[in-house]
Design an enzyme around this catalytic site. Sequence first.
Site, PDB file in Angstrom:
ATOM      1  N   HIS A 128       0.995  -0.801   0.338  1.00 14.95           N
ATOM      2  CA  HIS A 128      -0.102  -0.647   0.248  1.00 14.95           C
ATOM      3  C   HIS A 128       0.514   1.160   0.256  1.00 14.95           C
ATOM      4  O   HIS A 128       1.954   1.287   0.535  1.00 14.95           O
ATOM      5  CB  HIS A 128      -1.111  -0.499   1.288  1.00 14.95           C
ATOM      6  CG  HIS A 128      -1.768   0.737   1.470  1.00 14.95           C
ATOM      7  ND1 HIS A 128      -1.248   2.134   2.832  1.00 14.95           N
ATOM      8  CD2 HIS A 128      -2.678   2.236   1.092  1.00 14.95           C
ATOM      9  CE1 HIS A 128      -2.224   3.386   2.171  1.00 14.95           C
ATOM     10  NE2 HIS A 128      -3.063   3.353   1.291  1.00 14.95           N
ATOM     11  N   SER A 129       0.346   2.097  -0.838  1.00 18.76           N
ATOM     12  CA  SER A 129       1.149   3.276  -0.842  1.00 18.76           C
ATOM     13  C   SER A 129       2.651   3.193  -1.229  1.00 18.76           C
ATOM     14  O   SER A 129       3.509   2.156  -2.330  1.00 18.76           O
ATOM     15  CB  SER A 129       0.949   4.089   0.303  1.00 18.76           C
ATOM     16  OG  SER A 129       1.147   5.763  -0.096  1.00 18.76           O
ATOM     17  N   LEU A 130       3.400   3.434   0.535  1.00 19.14           N
ATOM     18  CA  LEU A 130       5.676   3.791  -0.195  1.00 19.14           C
ATOM     19  C   LEU A 130       4.966   2.337  -0.189  1.00 19.14           C
ATOM     20  O   LEU A 130       6.606   1.556  -0.346  1.00 19.14           O
ATOM     21  CB  LEU A 130       5.288   4.115   0.819  1.00 19.14           C
ATOM     22  CG  LEU A 130       7.299   3.849   1.196  1.00 19.14           C
ATOM     23  CD1 LEU A 130       7.981   4.751   0.081  1.00 19.14           C
ATOM     24  CD2 LEU A 130       7.389   4.779   2.248  1.00 19.14           C
ATOM     25  N   LEU A 152      -1.956  -1.108  -3.982  1.00 22.51           N
ATOM     26  CA  LEU A 152      -2.891   0.284  -3.928  1.00 22.51           C
ATOM     27  C   LEU A 152      -2.339   1.325  -3.316  1.00 22.51           C
ATOM     28  O   LEU A 152      -1.415   1.699  -2.550  1.00 22.51           O
ATOM     29  CB  LEU A 152      -3.247  -0.636  -2.119  1.00 22.51           C
ATOM     30  CG  LEU A 152      -3.529  -2.628  -1.779  1.00 22.51           C
ATOM     31  CD1 LEU A 152      -4.140  -2.346  -0.365  1.00 22.51           C
ATOM     32  CD2 LEU A 152      -4.848  -2.513  -2.875  1.00 22.51           C
TER      33      LEU A 152
END
Length: 366
Positions: A128-130, A152
């Site tokens: 997710h993200s980073l 994501l």
Amino acid sequence: ALRLAHMQPLRMAEVTEMKADVVCGRDETIVLSNGFEIAVRIWGDLEASPERPQDRWLALHGWADNAASFDRFAPLLLQQGATCVVAMDAAGHGRSGHRSTYHDVDNVADVVGLAGNLGWTSFSLVGHSLGGCVAQAVAATVPEKVLRLVVLEALGWFSHDGKGALSALRKKALEPAGVAGNKKSWTTYPDLEACAQRRAAQNMAGPMSVEDARVLVSRGTTPSVSGTGYVWSADAAIMLTRIRPSEEFVTSILGGVKCPQALVLARDGLFKGASLPRLPLFSFFWGVAVTLAYWIIAGVHTVKTLGREPLRPEIPSKKTSIGSKVAFVYLLLCRRRVSQQVCCSVFGRCVAVCVEGEILIEQEIK
């Protein structure tokens, strides 16, 4: 509730039957070969079904989050056939060890080292993200190990050109020394509920409920040194300026992902500023509109600056100029073209995700 992990179509009827309850796995600390300690949360059996390596998952959280990000997600993966899910706290986050300084690329070696310690020669990744950016980098670095990838809210690290990197270096050089590991750098909150309220309020992209924030706070806090409340357990140094990689490096990573890959973007998430009215993100006409807008604005900018100052992309916000917003969206378009195995479409608060042209899931992102 995602069946993205198994790259199979998911009917809406099945979505409504899934309940995203918070289920904490068992917590362990794993020491890598270099002596660095990685805290993990495990659901399922680490040694189950070795003939199905694609069903064992490493889960990577976003910046300033922790492994509890997957307390709802991991049990749903197990329901859908995953044999094991291991969520790790990134360096400086949650309960993992701290470093003197932080570079995003260092997380790649941590993930590969963790998989080795688990005895996993091949596995699937969700980030997710980073954590999604790190997952893409891992998949490109050791393509023979990563069998499937679900990302994501991520499409490569944010990048710096030469001038931007120099500016960041100057800023970093002037930041106070001794921040790393200093719990006094964090604000002390009277109780965990106050921590949750603060975490929900400071979410950088999209709304976060206090209920969801409580999940992160349960793993991301520790009693203050004074004993008068709670502070974040993460290293305060993760907030310091980072020197980001070049765009060429990022696009090489995206182009180096060889496994099946699914990308999920939410309308009200990190890339909400990239959407256009009635034009789905990454659709053909969205791409045409973005390209035309970029050519026009970049041309005007070149004339105004006599070509001495490039048009730099910035994450869209209230303070971002129109030119920088358009440059950022055009950057996403270019990255999407490099990531040939990724396909996604976003509409409303729902998302339709495709891998190699097949729609996998359509549901509300919560």
